[in-house]
Design a protein around this motif. Sequence first.
Motif, PDB file in Angstrom:
ATOM      1  N   THR A 161       1.107  -1.019  -0.199  1.00 23.94           N
ATOM      2  CA  THR A 161       0.427   0.078  -0.108  1.00 23.94           C
ATOM      3  C   THR A 161       0.660   1.355   0.323  1.00 23.94           C
TER       4      THR A 161
ATOM      5  N   ASN B  26      -4.279   1.729  -5.349  1.00 20.25           N
ATOM      6  CA  ASN B  26      -4.302   0.334  -4.400  1.00 20.25           C
ATOM      7  C   ASN B  26      -5.372   0.855  -3.860  1.00 20.25           C
TER       8      ASN B  26
ATOM      9  N   ALA C  36      -5.488  -6.896  -2.638  1.00 22.64           N
ATOM     10  CA  ALA C  36      -5.755  -6.126  -2.940  1.00 22.64           C
ATOM     11  C   ALA C  36      -5.491  -5.601  -4.279  1.00 22.64           C
TER      12      ALA C  36
END
Length: 209
Positions: A143, A153, A181
Motif C-alpha cells: 500500500t 490501490n 489488493a
Amino acid sequence: MSLLDKLQWRYATKKFDATKKIPADKLEELLADVRLAPSSLGLQHYRIVVVSNPEVRAKLREAAYGQSQITDASHLIVFAAETNIDETYVQKRIDEVVNTRQTSYESVEGYKQMMLGAVSRLSDEQRLIWAQKQAYIALGILTAAASELGIDNCPMEGFSAEQFDEILGLKEKGLTASVIATIGYRADDDPYSAYAKVRKEESELFIHI
C-alpha cells in the motif's frame, strides 16, 4: 512529494480506469519493494500471486461478491499464506541464508533451532494465523510503496478464500488466500477520490508513555 503527501493522496480506490495498465517497469519496482517486507524470523510465511489474466479475474470477481475492482484494476494481488510451516520449510530458509550470505550451516545452527522451537510450539491453526499476520505486513508495504509510485490501490477482505483457493489452485501449493489488493489507476469519475480523509485525531490515536 513526501511519503506523507502520497498517503494523503491515496484512498481505497473503488472505481479503476480499466483502460490504464501499470507499466512493466513500475510493476517490477513495486513487487521488488514488497519482496523486502519484514516478516517474523524472516520466514516470509506467504506467496504473492499477481493476477492479470482477464478470464481468471472474471471468475475471481464472482468469488468477491461482484466487486468491480477485481476486473477493472490493472492487476489483482493475492497474498496467500503458507499452510505447511514445518521443519522442511525452516530448512529451506536456512539453505537460503547459507547460500545468500556464503556462510556455513554450523554458523546458523542456533538460528535454525530458534525457528524450529518457535514453529513446534504452535498448533496448525496458530501457524496459519501467524502466517496470515505476516501477509498483512506485506500488504502494508504494498500500500505504501504503490502510493509512493503513484499507483492507486485498494486492500480488500471481501472475498471467499475457499473459492479463491479453488480458482487459483492454491491448496495444491500449500497456500490459502488471506487478503487481496487491487492496483492500477483511479477512474476520473470515482466519487470516493474527492472525499476528505477521515482518521482519528492524533491525541486519540497515539498513546505516549
